[in-house]
Enzyme design. Structure first.
Site, PDB file in Angstrom:
ATOM      1  N   ILE A 204     -74.366 133.492  29.031  1.00  7.50           N
ATOM      2  CA  ILE A 204     -74.458 132.029  29.133  1.00  7.50           C
ATOM      3  C   ILE A 204     -73.186 131.334  28.682  1.00  7.50           C
ATOM      4  CG2 ILE A 204     -76.956 131.664  29.101  1.00  7.50           C
ATOM      5  CD1 ILE A 204     -76.786 131.371  26.056  1.00  7.50           C
ATOM      6  N   GLY A 205     -72.285 132.043  28.125  1.00  2.37           N
ATOM      7  CA  GLY A 205     -71.052 131.374  27.713  1.00  2.37           C
ATOM      8  C   GLY A 205     -70.068 132.324  27.094  1.00  2.37           C
ATOM      9  N   GLU A 206     -68.899 131.804  26.948  1.00  2.60           N
ATOM     10  CA  GLU A 206     -67.814 132.589  26.374  1.00  2.60           C
ATOM     11  C   GLU A 206     -67.084 131.682  25.416  1.00  2.60           C
ATOM     12  OE1 GLU A 206     -66.509 135.564  28.635  1.00  2.60           O
ATOM     13  OE2 GLU A 206     -65.698 136.299  26.723  1.00  2.60           O
ATOM     14  N   GLY A 207     -66.984 132.085  24.187  1.00  2.00           N
ATOM     15  CA  GLY A 207     -66.248 131.270  23.224  1.00  2.00           C
ATOM     16  C   GLY A 207     -65.051 132.011  22.701  1.00  2.00           C
ATOM     17  N   PHE A 209     -64.676 133.591  19.981  1.00  4.71           N
ATOM     18  CA  PHE A 209     -64.932 134.848  19.282  1.00  4.71           C
ATOM     19  C   PHE A 209     -65.697 135.876  20.096  1.00  4.71           C
ATOM     20  CE2 PHE A 209     -64.001 132.448  15.375  1.00  4.71           C
ATOM     21  CZ  PHE A 209     -63.060 133.332  14.866  1.00  4.71           C
ATOM     22  N   LYS A 226     -74.626 136.288  20.324  1.00  2.00           N
ATOM     23  CA  LYS A 226     -73.175 136.221  20.494  1.00  2.00           C
ATOM     24  C   LYS A 226     -72.587 137.567  20.104  1.00  2.00           C
ATOM     25  CE  LYS A 226     -70.770 132.434  19.347  1.00  2.00           C
ATOM     26  NZ  LYS A 226     -69.886 131.499  18.610  1.00  2.00           N
ATOM     27  N   ASP A 323     -65.897 123.084  12.407  1.00  2.00           N
ATOM     28  CA  ASP A 323     -65.590 123.141  13.841  1.00  2.00           C
ATOM     29  C   ASP A 323     -66.542 122.240  14.626  1.00  2.00           C
ATOM     30  OD1 ASP A 323     -63.998 123.924  15.938  1.00  2.00           O
ATOM     31  OD2 ASP A 323     -65.037 125.823  16.280  1.00  2.00           O
TER      32      ASP A 323
HETATM   33  N1  LIG Z   1     -77.719 129.072  20.665  1.00  2.00           N
HETATM   34  C1  LIG Z   1     -77.324 128.844  21.911  1.00  2.00           C
HETATM   35  N2  LIG Z   1     -78.227 128.462  22.845  1.00  2.00           N
HETATM   36  C2  LIG Z   1     -77.826 128.249  24.116  1.00  2.00           C
HETATM   37  N3  LIG Z   1     -76.551 128.362  24.557  1.00  2.00           N
HETATM   38  C3  LIG Z   1     -75.615 128.736  23.680  1.00  2.00           C
HETATM   39  C4  LIG Z   1     -75.953 128.999  22.308  1.00  2.00           C
HETATM   40  N4  LIG Z   1     -74.812 129.328  21.661  1.00  2.00           N
HETATM   41  C5  LIG Z   1     -73.826 129.270  22.571  1.00  2.00           C
HETATM   42  N5  LIG Z   1     -74.291 128.915  23.793  1.00  2.00           N
HETATM   43  C6  LIG Z   1     -73.517 128.760  25.024  1.00  2.00           C
HETATM   44  O1  LIG Z   1     -72.441 129.658  24.996  1.00  2.00           O
HETATM   45  C7  LIG Z   1     -71.207 128.932  25.060  1.00  2.00           C
HETATM   46  C8  LIG Z   1     -70.163 129.587  24.195  1.00  2.00           C
HETATM   47  O2  LIG Z   1     -70.528 129.384  22.846  1.00  2.00           O
HETATM   48  P1  LIG Z   1     -69.554 129.731  21.681  1.00  2.00           P
HETATM   49  O3  LIG Z   1     -70.108 129.163  20.446  1.00  2.00           O
HETATM   50  O4  LIG Z   1     -69.250 131.201  21.672  1.00  2.00           O
HETATM   51  O5  LIG Z   1     -68.238 129.055  22.165  1.00  2.00           O
HETATM   52  P2  LIG Z   1     -67.579 127.652  21.991  1.00  2.00           P
HETATM   53  O6  LIG Z   1     -68.189 126.927  20.850  1.00  2.00           O
HETATM   54  O7  LIG Z   1     -67.603 126.987  23.313  1.00  2.00           O
HETATM   55  O8  LIG Z   1     -66.126 128.054  21.685  1.00  2.00           O
HETATM   56  P3  LIG Z   1     -65.559 128.603  20.336  1.00  2.00           P
HETATM   57  O9  LIG Z   1     -66.338 129.773  19.818  1.00  2.00           O
HETATM   58  O10 LIG Z   1     -64.196 128.976  20.752  1.00  2.00           O
HETATM   59  O11 LIG Z   1     -65.648 127.442  19.437  1.00  2.00           O
HETATM   60  C9  LIG Z   1     -71.538 127.526  24.620  1.00  2.00           C
HETATM   61  O12 LIG Z   1     -70.655 126.628  25.182  1.00  2.00           O
HETATM   62  C10 LIG Z   1     -72.958 127.363  25.155  1.00  2.00           C
HETATM   63  O13 LIG Z   1     -72.911 127.019  26.518  1.00  2.00           O
END
Ligand SMILES: Nc1ncnc2c1ncn2[C@@H]1O[C@H](COP(=O)(O)OP(=O)(O)OP(=O)(O)O)[C@@H](O)[C@H]1O
Length: 483
Positions: A204-207, A209, A226, A323
């Site tokens: 669902i996403g890539e952040g 970390f 994650k 953050d």
């Molecule tokens: N608990 C959750 N429920 C639903 N979707 C989530 C959840 N956590 C993360 N996501 C999805 O995954 C994506 C990536 O989340 P993540 O926290 O890894 O990255 P980020 O916050 O966008 O970037 P970074 O980690 O660089 O700050 C988010 O943008 C969101 O779309």
């Protein structure tokens, strides 16, 4: 002594080499190489170069890779899809800020230092003339398998809440099941099953970390998992694991609940409550269809303020999120907000005599507290600063930095502050939003600027921010019922 100096945009960049000792300066202040290089990269992307000291000199630093000359330019040159909202050139091609933008003193400095040096006088000028607006009243371990999850099952903590503001009507509809969310116990076999072996279909996403997967546990409960990229293991270890027990105890409807954490063998996994409706940033970009109306934006701001207040004031130990940003705000089906991503969270000073902790600067470009960037002193006011930037983003729909805009509009807070001072508050709001009473908007922006004040003593506490937003909401409800 070799001294090189250049003015790029509103930044004065200088470098000297004193018998092999490199010194870096930004706008007259000595800064570290990471910040210096970030700013250099940012300006390099704008074709402003410091002769003799370029990206190549910085290029060896891993943290700079994504913003390195090639990478940066590539991003800049990527054609913008027609249906995309206003873009931020600092974003990676997955629509997220690249990891590098979060490391060290971010490139935010290039733009936000500008703000630091320009806004203070404007801010103070405005304060002096507009007291009414800007016044400050304002995880047990199953050892069955070599890879297993360290998940704590912890008692739920109902926060003492003297500040609890009566919820708005729609608030009752949010997450009624939240208090029943319990920490989970899984082994790696169960995780593999739940994520179908980390299937890309469940991604669902890539952040910065790692990759986030949606997973359904055998019990039917949906969770987000994650999975950290290997290169960030060390970061996760130092920045997160020591805080896990504390974070796992946190239970507040405006904070994404941490359910478990794995730090064994070859895996680092963070399991959290799944929040189904995307990020605030996606909604501001119109990616979910309907554009957010003012009331929704206001309620989201209030939710975030409450979540942060809980961390600052009511958690067992004071927690600074570090953050706060729109991509870390997740929305429920009923459009209520939950603050996510505690990867950078830090416990505040344990000693009541101390007002701050000294730490390496972490955060995300555009939201970083300038005073924290300068002094390395982290306080809850750093979250307040980020919240101020977030509030401007919520109202304008614009990212904190939008490099494709005309020069005077690139740093959203500065642009907004200037417009605000010129009395053009109505022009600031997201044009896709309905018309809102100017007085209400003025109060919202005034609060946002107060939160984003360059000096932390000028910023209100998060608790007060929530109260002020709540008062604005009461005015708004009155105004709209009259209208
Ligand atoms: N608990 C959750 N429920 C639903 N979707 C989530 C959840 N956590 C993360 N996501 C999805 O995954 C994506 C990536 O989340 P993540 O926290 O890894 O990255 P980020 O916050 O966008 O970037 P970074 O980690 O660089 O700050 C988010 O943008 C969101 O779309």
């Amino acid at each position: 002594i070799e001294v090189k100096s250049k003015i790029c945009g509103a930044d004065h960049i200088a470098y000297s080499n004193l018998y092999g000792t490199e010194l870096f300066y930004l706008n007259g202040n000595q800064v570290d190489k990471v910040l210096f290089c970030k700013v250099l990269q940012l300006h390099y992307a704008d074709h402003c170069e410091l002769e003799g000291y370029s990206g190549a000199n910085c290029g060896l630093d891993v943290s700079l890779v994504d913003l390195s000359v090639g990478g940066g330019r590539k991003l800049l040159q990527e054609p913008k899809k027609e249906d995309e909202g206003p873009d931020d050139d600092l974003k990676g091609n997955n629509g997220k800020y690249p990891a590098s933008t979060k490391v060290g003193l971010g490139a935010a400095a290039g733009v936000l230092l500008t703000c630091v040096f320009i806004c203070p006088c404007l801010y103070r000028k405005k304060r002096a003339t507009d007291h009414t607006v800007l016044s400050k009243d304002a995880n047990s371990i199953d050892s069955a398998a070599p890879l297993e999850m360290s998940i704590h099952s912890l008692p739920e903590k109902v926060p003492a809440s003297p500040l609890r503001i009566p919820p708005s009507p729609s608030r009752f509809s949010m997450s009624p099941q939240l208090n029943r969310i319990r920490s989970v116990h899984l082994n790696m076999t169960q995780v593999a099953r739940a994520t179908r072996n980390f299937s890309s279909a469940l991604k669902i996403g890539e952040g910065g970390f790692g990759t986030v997967y949606k997973a359904q546990l055998d019990s039917g409960q949906m969770v987000a998992i994650k999975r950290a990229k290997k290169e960030h293991f060390e970061n996760l270890q130092t920045e997160f694991s020591s805080e896990v027990e504390l974070l796992a105890k946190i239970d507040h409807r405006n904070l994404v609940k941490l359910l478990g954490y794995v730090d064994k063998g070859n895996e680092r996994l963070i399991i959290t409550e799944y929040v189904p409706n995307g990020t605030l940033r996606e909604h501001l970009d119109g990616q979910h269809g309907k554009i957010l109306d003012f009331n929704q934006r206001l309620e989201i701001a209030i939710d975030v303020a409450h979540g942060l207040t809980y961390l600052h004031v009511y958690a067992e130990k004071q927690i600074i999120h570090r953050d706060v940003k729109s991509s870390n705000i997740l929305l429920t089906e009923s459009m209520r907000a939950k603050v996510a991503d505690f990867g950078f969270a830090r416990v505040g000073p344990m000693d009541s005599d101390r007002t701050h902790i000294s730490t390496k600067v972490k955060g995300t470009v555009g939201y970083l507290d300038p005073e924290y960037m300068k002094t390395y002193q982290l306080t809850t006011k750093s979250d307040v600063y980020s919240f101020g930037i977030l509030l401007i983003e919520i109202l304008t729909g614009r990212r904190p930095v939008e490099l494709r805009r005309p020069v005077e509009e690139r740093v959203t807070p500065r642009w907004a502050f200037n417009k605000y001072n010129e009395g053009h508050v109505v022009e600031l709001v997201d044009p896709r939003m309905e018309v809102v009473d100017a007085e209400i908007l003025t109060k919202m922006f005034a609060l946002a600027f107060q939160c984003a004040a360059p000096v932390r003593s000028d910023r209100p506490e998060m608790k007060s921010v929530g109260e002020q937003l709540w008062a604005i909401r009461a005015d708004y409800v009155k105004t709209s019922s009259r209208g």
